[in-house]
Design a protein around this motif. Structure first.
Motif, PDB file in Angstrom:
ATOM      1  N   ALA A   1       0.835  -1.207   0.000  1.00  0.00           N
ATOM      2  CA  ALA A   1       0.000   0.000   0.000  1.00  0.00           C
ATOM      3  C   ALA A   1       0.862   1.246   0.000  1.00  0.00           C
ATOM      4  O   ALA A   1       1.868   1.323   0.719  1.00  0.00           O
ATOM      5  CB  ALA A   1      -0.929   0.010   1.210  1.00  0.00           C
ATOM      6  N   ALA A   2       0.469   2.216  -0.814  1.00  0.00           N
ATOM      7  CA  ALA A   2       1.075   3.539  -0.741  1.00  0.00           C
ATOM      8  C   ALA A   2       0.635   4.194   0.568  1.00  0.00           C
ATOM      9  O   ALA A   2      -0.286   3.708   1.237  1.00  0.00           O
ATOM     10  CB  ALA A   2       0.629   4.371  -1.944  1.00  0.00           C
ATOM     11  N   PRO A   3       1.266   5.282   0.985  1.00  0.00           N
ATOM     12  CA  PRO A   3       0.881   5.929   2.241  1.00  0.00           C
ATOM     13  C   PRO A   3      -0.598   6.281   2.337  1.00  0.00           C
ATOM     14  O   PRO A   3      -1.162   6.300   3.441  1.00  0.00           O
ATOM     15  CB  PRO A   3       1.758   7.186   2.256  1.00  0.00           C
ATOM     16  CG  PRO A   3       2.990   6.782   1.521  1.00  0.00           C
ATOM     17  CD  PRO A   3       2.491   5.899   0.408  1.00  0.00           C
ATOM     18  N   ASN A   4      -1.253   6.541   1.190  1.00  0.00           N
ATOM     19  CA  ASN A   4      -2.684   6.855   1.228  1.00  0.00           C
ATOM     20  C   ASN A   4      -3.564   5.606   1.229  1.00  0.00           C
ATOM     21  O   ASN A   4      -4.787   5.701   1.233  1.00  0.00           O
ATOM     22  CB  ASN A   4      -3.063   7.754   0.055  1.00  0.00           C
ATOM     23  CG  ASN A   4      -2.927   7.065  -1.298  1.00  0.00           C
ATOM     24  OD1 ASN A   4      -2.501   5.915  -1.369  1.00  0.00           O
ATOM     25  ND2 ASN A   4      -3.282   7.764  -2.365  1.00  0.00           N
ATOM     26  N   GLY A   5      -2.942   4.422   1.220  1.00  0.00           N
ATOM     27  CA  GLY A   5      -3.685   3.174   1.281  1.00  0.00           C
ATOM     28  C   GLY A   5      -3.975   2.534  -0.048  1.00  0.00           C
ATOM     29  O   GLY A   5      -4.455   1.390  -0.106  1.00  0.00           O
ATOM     30  N   ASP A   6      -3.710   3.235  -1.156  1.00  0.00           N
ATOM     31  CA  ASP A   6      -3.950   2.655  -2.477  1.00  0.00           C
ATOM     32  C   ASP A   6      -2.979   1.516  -2.747  1.00  0.00           C
ATOM     33  O   ASP A   6      -1.793   1.600  -2.391  1.00  0.00           O
ATOM     34  CB  ASP A   6      -3.785   3.717  -3.564  1.00  0.00           C
ATOM     35  CG  ASP A   6      -4.906   4.745  -3.541  1.00  0.00           C
ATOM     36  OD1 ASP A   6      -5.923   4.497  -2.869  1.00  0.00           O
ATOM     37  OD2 ASP A   6      -4.744   5.798  -4.200  1.00  0.00           O
ATOM     38  N   ALA A   7      -3.473   0.481  -3.387  1.00  0.00           N
ATOM     39  CA  ALA A   7      -2.645  -0.691  -3.667  1.00  0.00           C
ATOM     40  C   ALA A   7      -1.578  -0.374  -4.704  1.00  0.00           C
ATOM     41  O   ALA A   7      -1.812   0.360  -5.664  1.00  0.00           O
ATOM     42  CB  ALA A   7      -3.511  -1.845  -4.144  1.00  0.00           C
TER      43      ALA A   7
ATOM     44  N   GLY B   1      -5.963  -0.104   1.799  1.00  0.00           N
ATOM     45  CA  GLY B   1      -7.071   0.665   2.342  1.00  0.00           C
ATOM     46  C   GLY B   1      -6.624   1.750   3.301  1.00  0.00           C
ATOM     47  O   GLY B   1      -5.438   1.905   3.599  1.00  0.00           O
ATOM     48  N   LYS B   2      -7.589   2.499   3.776  1.00  0.00           N
ATOM     49  CA  LYS B   2      -7.302   3.578   4.708  1.00  0.00           C
ATOM     50  C   LYS B   2      -6.597   3.040   5.939  1.00  0.00           C
ATOM     51  O   LYS B   2      -7.033   2.064   6.550  1.00  0.00           O
ATOM     52  CB  LYS B   2      -8.608   4.273   5.112  1.00  0.00           C
ATOM     53  CG  LYS B   2      -8.401   5.486   6.001  1.00  0.00           C
ATOM     54  CD  LYS B   2      -9.736   6.151   6.328  1.00  0.00           C
ATOM     55  CE  LYS B   2      -9.529   7.367   7.221  1.00  0.00           C
ATOM     56  NZ  LYS B   2     -10.820   8.024   7.565  1.00  0.00           N
ATOM     57  N   ASP B   3      -5.459   3.653   6.274  1.00  0.00           N
ATOM     58  CA  ASP B   3      -4.618   3.197   7.385  1.00  0.00           C
ATOM     59  C   ASP B   3      -4.283   1.718   7.214  1.00  0.00           C
ATOM     60  O   ASP B   3      -4.711   0.868   8.012  1.00  0.00           O
ATOM     61  CB  ASP B   3      -5.313   3.424   8.728  1.00  0.00           C
ATOM     62  CG  ASP B   3      -4.367   3.207   9.908  1.00  0.00           C
ATOM     63  OD1 ASP B   3      -3.153   3.037   9.677  1.00  0.00           O
ATOM     64  OD2 ASP B   3      -4.852   3.180  11.047  1.00  0.00           O
ATOM     65  N   PRO B   4      -3.508   1.363   6.189  1.00  0.00           N
ATOM     66  CA  PRO B   4      -3.228  -0.043   5.906  1.00  0.00           C
ATOM     67  C   PRO B   4      -2.504  -0.783   7.024  1.00  0.00           C
ATOM     68  O   PRO B   4      -2.645  -2.004   7.151  1.00  0.00           O
ATOM     69  CB  PRO B   4      -2.362   0.021   4.639  1.00  0.00           C
ATOM     70  CG  PRO B   4      -1.808   1.407   4.618  1.00  0.00           C
ATOM     71  CD  PRO B   4      -2.869   2.266   5.224  1.00  0.00           C
ATOM     72  N   THR B   5      -1.760  -0.051   7.865  1.00  0.00           N
ATOM     73  CA  THR B   5      -1.047  -0.740   8.939  1.00  0.00           C
ATOM     74  C   THR B   5      -1.987  -1.203  10.044  1.00  0.00           C
ATOM     75  O   THR B   5      -1.574  -1.943  10.935  1.00  0.00           O
ATOM     76  CB  THR B   5       0.047   0.171   9.544  1.00  0.00           C
ATOM     77  OG1 THR B   5      -0.565   1.275  10.215  1.00  0.00           O
ATOM     78  CG2 THR B   5       0.985   0.680   8.464  1.00  0.00           C
ATOM     79  N   ALA B   6      -3.255  -0.771   9.990  1.00  0.00           N
ATOM     80  CA  ALA B   6      -4.233  -1.214  10.980  1.00  0.00           C
ATOM     81  C   ALA B   6      -4.805  -2.588  10.649  1.00  0.00           C
ATOM     82  O   ALA B   6      -5.522  -3.175  11.466  1.00  0.00           O
ATOM     83  CB  ALA B   6      -5.364  -0.200  11.099  1.00  0.00           C
ATOM     84  N   GLY B   7      -4.516  -3.091   9.466  1.00  0.00           N
ATOM     85  CA  GLY B   7      -4.908  -4.449   9.111  1.00  0.00           C
ATOM     86  C   GLY B   7      -6.381  -4.663   8.866  1.00  0.00           C
ATOM     87  O   GLY B   7      -6.888  -5.780   9.052  1.00  0.00           O
ATOM     88  N   HIS B   8      -7.091  -3.632   8.405  1.00  0.00           N
ATOM     89  CA  HIS B   8      -8.532  -3.780   8.187  1.00  0.00           C
ATOM     90  C   HIS B   8      -8.860  -4.479   6.872  1.00  0.00           C
ATOM     91  O   HIS B   8      -9.837  -5.226   6.786  1.00  0.00           O
ATOM     92  CB  HIS B   8      -9.209  -2.406   8.217  1.00  0.00           C
ATOM     93  CG  HIS B   8      -9.081  -1.701   9.531  1.00  0.00           C
ATOM     94  ND1 HIS B   8      -9.372  -2.304  10.731  1.00  0.00           N
ATOM     95  CD2 HIS B   8      -8.672  -0.432   9.830  1.00  0.00           C
ATOM     96  CE1 HIS B   8      -9.164  -1.453  11.723  1.00  0.00           C
ATOM     97  NE2 HIS B   8      -8.740  -0.312  11.196  1.00  0.00           N
TER      98      HIS B   8
END
Length: 286
Positions: A54-60, A110-117
């Motif tokens: 994921a890019a910083p904005n969450g886009d794959a 996705g939004k905040d990818p490090t949150a694992g949603h």
């Protein structure tokens, strides 16, 4: 939902292309990667490693290594950007068709990818054209304890670990792990390591004759983790090397430098660190 699948059993059943050529691409959007994938496979390349991040904005974003030195008598298929349910059904379908996993990766977007949603999956699979079956086992969304249990269960039965990846399911580490009952070099693996532990483990194993074969780096709630496979490389004077923490430009320069010395990329993947997209990769000599 975006996803793609490609199969080229007939192509890979033909003779390999003359010579050895490879291309590596990283940081591509889905559409750019799909276009690159389709062009290269049409030109006779095949994917040997596919990862997403994921890019910083969450886009794959997607990364891939493609090579022309193919295996006779081997069919293949690949998927990228699959959601969990779609991927699970695809695994069942491919098993029924005689395919076995060469590389499987889970990753977060996705939004905040490090949150694992949100998690997605990629895979590369092979199949013997003559119908021979390869026994295999695949863990998806496995906990660390489940992977450790598999390490104790499958290798004594002749299976070897060929692919591993780590990612988040919420705040927990989860893993994919692909085992094949095929011949191959002796291997070691460790999952869920911190940076210093990974570096220490790599040095310890180097002294024992083991070198990086697969590397997954991932971020969960701001903490960066490493999961890796090392293999014995007897008889090779130039050993495989791993590097991480690279920018996109630094990664391209690293590949370019070692290409001149006869090295080829064998893995490439991205991960977030301090709100920046970084890359990890392994290079080796054929």
């Amino acid at each position: 939902m975006k996803f793609s699948i490609f199969s080229a059993a007939s192509l890979l059943a033909t003779a390999a292309l003359a010579g050895r050529a490879w291309e590596e691409h990283h940081g591509l959007t889905f559409d750019s990667f799909k276009s690159t994938f389709n062009k290269l496979t049409k030109d006779g390349y095949r994917p040997i490693y596919l990862t997403g991040d994921a890019a910083p904005n969450g886009d794959a974003r997607y990364n891939g290594i493609f090579k022309t030195h193919l295996f006779d008598g081997i069919g293949w298929t690949a998927q990228y950007g699959y959601e969990p349910g779609k991927f699970g059904q695809t695994v069942k379908d491919l098993k029924n068709k005689g395919y076995f996993p060469m590389h499987v990766q889970g990753y977060n977007v996705g939004k905040d990818p490090t949150a694992g949603h949100q998690r997605r999956f990629n895979g590369i699979w092979h199949r013997h054209i003559d119908g021979r079956r390869v026994p295999w086992e695949l863990l998806v969304d496995a906990t660390k304890n489940q992977v450790m249990e598999a390490f104790g269960q499958f290798p004594p039965k002749g299976y070897r670990l060929v692919s591993v990846s780590g990612y988040g399911l919420g705040s927990e580490q989860r893993f994919t792990a692909a085992f094949q009952k095929t011949p191959g070099p002796e291997w070691k693996a460790t999952i869920g390591m911190g940076r210093e532990e990974f570096q220490k483990r790599t040095e310890e194993l180097r002294k024992q004759g083991f070198f990086p074969a697969d590397l997954s780096v991932y971020n969960i709630k701001g903490s960066v983790f490493f999961s890796a496979i090392w293999q014995r490389e007897d008889g090779k004077s130039d050993k495989s090397m791993a590097k991480f923490g690279l920018s996109a430009k630094e990664l391209a320069e690293w590949f370019r430098h070692w290409k001149e010395k006869g090295y080829e990329p064998t893995t490439v993947s991205g991960y977030l660190e301090n709100s920046s997209l970084k890359y990890a990769a392994i290079i080796g000599k054929p």
